[in-house]
Design an enzyme around this catalytic site. Structure first.
Site, short mmCIF file in Angstrom:
data_model
loop_
_atom_site.label_atom_id
_atom_site.label_comp_id
_atom_site.label_asym_id
_atom_site.label_seq_id
_atom_site.Cartn_x
_atom_site.Cartn_y
_atom_site.Cartn_z
N LYS A 52 -2.70 9.75 -3.04
CA LYS A 52 -3.37 9.28 -1.82
C LYS A 52 -2.91 10.11 -0.62
CE LYS A 52 -4.27 4.94 0.73
NZ LYS A 52 -3.90 3.52 0.87
N SER A 62 -7.88 0.46 1.42
CA SER A 62 -8.04 1.81 1.90
C SER A 62 -7.95 2.87 0.81
CB SER A 62 -6.99 2.10 2.97
OG SER A 62 -5.68 2.05 2.40
N SER A 119 -4.59 -2.61 -0.35
CA SER A 119 -5.25 -1.31 -0.56
C SER A 119 -5.06 -0.67 -1.92
CB SER A 119 -4.81 -0.32 0.51
OG SER A 119 -5.44 -0.66 1.72
N1 GLN Z 1 -7.77 -3.83 4.29
C1 GLN Z 1 -6.49 -4.07 4.90
C2 GLN Z 1 -6.49 -3.47 6.27
O1 GLN Z 1 -7.48 -2.94 6.67
C3 GLN Z 1 -5.39 -3.54 4.05
C4 GLN Z 1 -5.21 -2.10 4.14
C5 GLN Z 1 -4.09 -1.58 3.31
O2 GLN Z 1 -3.58 -2.27 2.44
N2 GLN Z 1 -3.68 -0.35 3.61
O3 GLN Z 1 -5.50 -3.52 6.98
#
Ligand code: GLN
Length: 516
Positions: free
Chosen positions: A80, A155, A179
């Site tokens: 990532k 994400s 994410s």
């Molecule tokens: N969807 C969540 C956010 O937008 C989690 C994102 C993540 O885990 N990086 O903060």
């Protein structure tokens, strides 16, 4: 001939170890797959074809010379783009870091290299990991391999799509509020958020430091465990890293394959997340109920438990997270990293350059959260917002403690719906934020969470995910139970879930090297 992109990392390791396949071959077929499908999927922001092949050749050479190599030596892996890499640009999905070459490797990346895995490239993500759909990437969305018009979650949609599209057997992700687990759910893959502090965050570009955790992504529970074993462990470069000797997660997963592994296990069904609440898709609920029935039939004791404060987890998260993010993202100041933009007119002062740079370099979701976080932390509001959210966080931790006095593992769907259409929720903040309703509590409490395929939803034929959570430090328990449940579900379907993914169009739509 075996298609090397379709087999698990565990199987590939076996072929590499007995010499029937070289790492160069394994790497080449994955690079060819990327070249063939990633124009449509867009899982990768950067593909390092030449370096990957050179790394693979080196592993092959050392294997031939009789060197002792680790279990995943020679296996390709995707990373990532939130993790810094000294030999590949790192953007965190943001324009503000376009083309930035970090001066060092994240600890987890160093560990991949020391275990002789072969990094293929960097995967797409929502900008600075803020999002649930990868649509907030400054470089365009990733597409779900099950239906290219749909989101792959976020994400870490790039890492999940890369494994689900057979572009890589393994990937690294990061999970601040879901994410890793939510993308796994909507792409039919497996992902693990370790206990907070179990995996080093050194070199993971910080978003919300008290919630962020790096973890493995793969297509099977065993592969996820094997990658977990590579990246786990204490790191003196990360002050929040736990000084724990972790047991082998792969051995824990193997234990789950034994007969009777689910017998007597107390499985807690979180009533607040069991799928009856608003926003849970009927097919997700159906697959969840069927899974519970299978667990009972296999001898598990399925018990309803209440975690009343989970209801406030999204509200607490969207104060704590932006507060920490607003502070962490202050380092993108036009001086130290990446982009520098001069104001369109007027005097050039450091403050005005900073403002112009952040204005041009950050996308709308990042700006929104910085403003929200700065507001929540401001004098006069701190106690009302940030302080209250921290209290709610404590209540959520207590809900977990109380639940784990009664059960060995907590279960819920890992996402309330299957993959939605690209563009469908991008303008509806609350609809987007609610995607993480089942995953955020684990981040707030620091406990581990595993997401694995739970079947295809009957109404749309798209993957659903099951989430398992255990007390902090009990990551191995999740691998044992996860492997047992994966085996149980696959036996009930008569196949693996990922084998049902549609064939992707293969047109040579992207070049094998470089940025996209
Ligand atoms: N969807 C969540 C956010 O937008 C989690 C994102 C993540 O885990 N990086 O903060």
């Amino acid at each position: 001939m075996t298609d090397l992109t379709r087999i698990s990392a565990a199987e590939l390791s076996g072929l590499l170890a007995d010499g029937s396949v070289s790492s160069v071959e394994a790497t080449r077929v994955h690079l060819e797959r990327i070249a063939a499908v990633d124009g449509d999927v867009h899982a990768f922001l950067h593909v390092a074809a030449e370096t990957a092949l050179a790394t693979a050749a080196d592993v092959d050479r050392r294997r031939a010379a009789g060197d002792r190599l680790g279990p995943l030596a020679g296996v390709p892996v995707a990373i990532k783009d939130v993790l810094v890499t000294a030999d590949m640009p790192t953007t965190a999905g943001s324009k503000i870091l376009e083309g930035w070459m970090p001066p060092y490797d994240a600890t987890v990346v160093r560990k991949l290299r020391e275990s002789d895995l072969v990094p293929l490239g960097k995967t797409n993500m929502d900008e600075f990991a803020m999002g649930s759909s990868t649509e907030h990437s400054a470089y365009g969305p990733t597409h779900n391999p099950w239906d290219l018009e749909r989101i792959p979650g976020g994400s870490g949609g790039g890492s999940a799509a890369a494994v689900a599209a057979f572009e890589a057997p393994l990937a690294l992700g990061s999970d601040t509020g879901g994410s890793i687990r939510q993308p796994a759910a909507v792409t039919g893959s497996v992902g693990f958020k370790p206990t907070y502090g179990g995996v080093s965050r050194y070199g993971a570009i910080a978003m919300a430091s008290s919630l962020d955790q790096v973890g493995p992504v793969a297509r099977t529970v065993m592969d996820t465990a094997l990658l977990h074993d590579v990246i786990a462990g204490h790191d003196q470069m990360d002050a929040t890293s736990l000084a724990t000797d972790w047991p082998s997660m792969a051995a824990a997963a193997t234990a789950g394959l034994a007969d009777g592994a689910l017998k007597g296990v107390r499985v807690g069904v979180i009533q607040e997340l069991a799928g009856n609440a608003d926003g849970f898709q009927a097919g997700v609920k159906q697959r969840f109920d069927e899974t519970l029935a299978l667990l009972s039939a296999a001898g598990a004791e399925v018990i309803g438990v209440s975690c009343p404060n989970f209801e406030y987890s999204i509200a607490a998260y969207y104060l704590i997270h932006p507060a920490e993010a607003s502070s962490n993202l202050a380092r993108f100041d036009s001086v130290r990293f990446g982009l520098r933009e001069n104001p369109a007119d007027g005097p050039i002062t450091s403050e005005r350059v900073m403002s112009a740079t952040r204005g041009a370099g950050f996308g709308p979701e990042v700006k929104r959260r910085i403003i929200l976080g700065t507001y929540a932390l401001s004098a006069g509001y701190y106690d009302a917002y940030y302080g209250s959210a921290q209290k709610v966080r404590t209540l959520i931790q207590r809900d977990f403690q109380a639940a784990f006095e009664k059960v060995d593992v907590l279960v819920s769907p890992s996402a309330p719906t299957t993959a939605f259409k690209i563009g469908e929720k991008i303008d509806d903040l609350l609809a987007m934020y609610i995607n993480d309703i089942t995953t955020i509590p684990a981040n707030l409490a620091g406990v581990p969470g595993l997401g694995l395929p739970m079947g295809l939803a009957p109404e749309d034929g798209l993957p659903t995910g099951l989430q398992l959570m255990a007390p902090a430090m009990q990551d191995a328990r999740l691998y044992t139970l996860g492997a047992a449940i994966e085996q149980l579900l696959e036996a009930s379907w008569g196949h693996t879930l990922i084998s049902q993914a549609p064939e992707l169009r293969t047109g040579n739509t992207r070049s094998a090297e470089g940025n996209n």
